[in-house]
Scaffold this motif. Sequence first.
Motif, short mmCIF file in Angstrom:
data_model
loop_
_atom_site.label_atom_id
_atom_site.label_comp_id
_atom_site.label_asym_id
_atom_site.label_seq_id
_atom_site.Cartn_x
_atom_site.Cartn_y
_atom_site.Cartn_z
N ARG A 53 -24.45 100.82 49.33
CA ARG A 53 -23.41 99.97 48.72
C ARG A 53 -22.00 100.38 49.13
O ARG A 53 -21.16 99.53 49.45
N ALA A 54 -21.70 101.67 49.12
CA ALA A 54 -20.36 102.13 49.49
C ALA A 54 -20.06 101.80 50.96
O ALA A 54 -18.93 101.41 51.30
N ASP A 55 -21.07 101.91 51.81
CA ASP A 55 -20.88 101.57 53.22
C ASP A 55 -20.69 100.06 53.38
O ASP A 55 -19.88 99.60 54.19
N GLY A 56 -21.44 99.29 52.60
CA GLY A 56 -21.29 97.83 52.64
C GLY A 56 -19.90 97.40 52.20
O GLY A 56 -19.32 96.47 52.77
N GLU A 57 -19.35 98.09 51.22
CA GLU A 57 -17.99 97.79 50.76
C GLU A 57 -16.98 98.08 51.87
O GLU A 57 -16.07 97.30 52.13
N ALA A 58 -17.16 99.22 52.56
CA ALA A 58 -16.26 99.56 53.67
C ALA A 58 -16.37 98.54 54.80
O ALA A 58 -15.36 98.13 55.38
N MET A 59 -17.60 98.13 55.11
CA MET A 59 -17.81 97.11 56.15
C MET A 59 -17.11 95.82 55.75
O MET A 59 -16.45 95.18 56.57
N TRP A 60 -17.27 95.40 54.49
CA TRP A 60 -16.68 94.16 54.00
C TRP A 60 -15.17 94.14 54.20
O TRP A 60 -14.59 93.16 54.67
N VAL A 61 -14.52 95.24 53.87
CA VAL A 61 -13.07 95.33 53.99
C VAL A 61 -12.66 95.35 55.47
O VAL A 61 -11.68 94.73 55.86
N PHE A 62 -13.43 96.04 56.30
CA PHE A 62 -13.08 96.24 57.70
C PHE A 62 -13.41 95.03 58.59
O PHE A 62 -12.64 94.66 59.46
N ALA A 63 -14.59 94.45 58.40
CA ALA A 63 -15.12 93.45 59.33
C ALA A 63 -14.82 92.03 58.88
O ALA A 63 -15.67 91.33 58.36
N THR A 64 -13.60 91.60 59.14
CA THR A 64 -13.19 90.25 58.80
C THR A 64 -13.66 89.27 59.90
O THR A 64 -14.11 89.68 60.96
N ILE A 65 -13.54 88.00 59.63
CA ILE A 65 -13.95 86.97 60.59
C ILE A 65 -13.25 87.20 61.92
O ILE A 65 -12.05 87.41 61.98
N GLY A 66 -14.05 87.18 63.00
CA GLY A 66 -13.52 87.36 64.34
C GLY A 66 -13.52 88.80 64.83
O GLY A 66 -13.30 89.05 66.02
N ARG A 67 -13.76 89.77 63.94
CA ARG A 67 -13.77 91.19 64.35
C ARG A 67 -14.91 91.41 65.35
O ARG A 67 -16.03 90.98 65.12
N PRO A 68 -14.65 92.09 66.47
CA PRO A 68 -15.73 92.37 67.42
C PRO A 68 -16.79 93.31 66.84
O PRO A 68 -16.47 94.24 66.10
N VAL A 69 -18.04 93.03 67.18
CA VAL A 69 -19.18 93.89 66.84
C VAL A 69 -19.86 94.21 68.17
O VAL A 69 -20.35 93.30 68.85
N VAL A 70 -19.85 95.48 68.55
CA VAL A 70 -20.46 95.90 69.81
C VAL A 70 -21.82 96.52 69.50
O VAL A 70 -21.91 97.48 68.74
N VAL A 71 -22.86 95.95 70.08
CA VAL A 71 -24.22 96.46 69.89
C VAL A 71 -24.60 97.23 71.15
O VAL A 71 -24.48 96.71 72.26
N VAL A 72 -25.01 98.47 70.95
CA VAL A 72 -25.45 99.32 72.07
C VAL A 72 -26.88 99.79 71.78
O VAL A 72 -27.35 99.73 70.66
N ARG A 73 -27.55 100.27 72.84
CA ARG A 73 -28.90 100.79 72.65
C ARG A 73 -28.85 102.04 71.85
O ARG A 73 -29.37 102.42 71.01
#
Length: 177
Positions: free
Chosen positions: A157-177
Amino acid sequence: MTGLTVIALAVIGFFAFQASAAQDRAEKHTPSAPESSPSSKDSSSGKAEDSKALPADSGRGTRVVYALGRERVWLVGKGNKVQRTYRVVPSTVSPSPGTYKVTSRSSQITGSDGVPIENVVRFADVDGVTIGFSAAVDGSMPNQDPGRKTGGIREKRADGEAMWVFATIGRPVVVVR
């Protein structure tokens, strides 16, 4: 008022409430320091690697980085500085490595596994399965059924809260192996 006007006002009111709640949370949020970094063995290369170190091939700039094999997320701010890193429970369907953008968010919904979830941040679609980060309202972590296609990458939950605040619409998400 006509029916369409009432519906339009209800939708506007809902979005205004979500924006207000997100702003309240952003004002109260203080990013926690990155986790400490003990060394571990990297199974893909056979050499010692810091399991919490930001992957070298994860781009530049402010972004979310998700490492599939390490089951870990980094929230990376200005100057390539890691603001937070944490482990996640991956979904049964994974996006291919690449760069995506946050496309939508929901403060609270019911996940595809029937569990109430919060702080949903969506960024990809794979074979009709929407992929995103979320936290269970009850704090539980899923026991994944590999026979069931789910796209929820579960966080504490605490990590989800941090993600919510940080990752707004349009924020890049880089997926790596």
